[in-house]
Design a protein around this motif. Sequence first.
Motif, PDB file in Angstrom:
ATOM      1  N   CYS A 236      42.219  47.490  10.869  1.00 18.36           N
ATOM      2  CA  CYS A 236      41.226  48.579  11.469  1.00 18.36           C
ATOM      3  C   CYS A 236      40.715  47.813  12.632  1.00 18.36           C
ATOM      4  N   CYS A 238      37.795  48.809  13.988  1.00 16.58           N
ATOM      5  CA  CYS A 238      36.497  49.304  14.237  1.00 16.58           C
ATOM      6  C   CYS A 238      35.591  47.900  14.743  1.00 16.58           C
ATOM      7  N   CYS A 269      32.198  51.695   8.127  1.00 16.17           N
ATOM      8  CA  CYS A 269      33.466  52.209   8.816  1.00 16.17           C
ATOM      9  C   CYS A 269      34.310  53.103   7.725  1.00 16.17           C
ATOM     10  N   PHE A 271      37.475  54.002   7.729  1.00 14.88           N
ATOM     11  CA  PHE A 271      38.664  53.687   7.425  1.00 14.88           C
ATOM     12  C   PHE A 271      38.906  52.186   6.766  1.00 14.88           C
ATOM     13  N   CYS A 272      37.691  51.224   6.842  1.00 15.51           N
ATOM     14  CA  CYS A 272      38.024  50.105   6.252  1.00 15.51           C
ATOM     15  C   CYS A 272      37.015  49.624   5.386  1.00 15.51           C
TER      16      CYS A 272
HETATM   17 ZN    ZN Z   1      36.930  49.797  10.152  1.00 12.34          ZN
END
Ligand code: ZN
Length: 290
Positions: A236, A238, A269, A271-272
């Motif tokens: 990720c 981020c 986040c 995504f992760c």
């Molecule tokens: Zn992330």
Amino acid sequence: MMKDYLVRGIVPSKNCRVFACQTTQLLEEARQKHGLWPTASAALGRMMSATLMLAAMNKNHEKMTVSINGGGPIGSMIATTNSDGKIKAFVANPEVHYTYNDTGKLAVGVAVGHEGNLQVIRDMGLKEPFVGTVPLQSGEIGDDFSYYFMVSEQTPSVVSVGVLVNDTNEILASGGFIIQLLPEATEEDIVYIENVMKDFPPVSSLIHDGKKPEDILRMLFEDVEILGTQDLYFECDCSKEQMKAALITVGKKEIQAMIDEDHGCEMTCHFCNQKYQFNEEELKELLLEM
Ligand code: ZN
């Protein structure tokens, strides 16, 4: 443990191009980050394998986002890659687990649902990104990508993706392959592919048995020519800066409330699952910047 990678190749004798990948490690990483239950692991693993192979089809390192929302209990699923072998992805509800009564197999189609779309957004650096949307066929992911290639990219394709999970929910194997007919493909080429697919073992068990992506392609086509490989990772991109930008969109009033009531805030986040803390001072600075 063997690292994850993807291979691409061509089969001149059968007028097709082929892709195969192993994504066991990166799915295990996603599983740990998101707390995926087995059917959610299978759904996300299949989606990431297909997305990475789709991304490998373009030569420019364009940003590609695939989203699937079939109305099932898993909710929406999103995977993003810059076509550089790195992928990040999540499902809305990771704690989803269904199996089919008759086979005992992970019921990905039930978890995902099929009342919705598969959407591919390709950012080629132009003003408008390319967006291709097709209705889901079964929610089993492989079929859905196959339909996407047929309808949105006019390329008949076999898409096989699979995931194997053990008793303690760890990922034993994940990966897949794609066979795409070139425009010059003949009726005989199509018949060959149909025949070879008929009794072909599930890709997840081949990977679990130690078959590498290129081994799987050679099982399909003896004379496949491997053109390139790419290492694959779950990664990720981020950052706290990015989270700050997201926080700004919340609005001054909300941020003031976070200062007054909570003396800070935590952003996660999607995504992760990385968490970012903002203390009172940082939120006050943010207000001044706005
Ligand atoms: Zn992330």
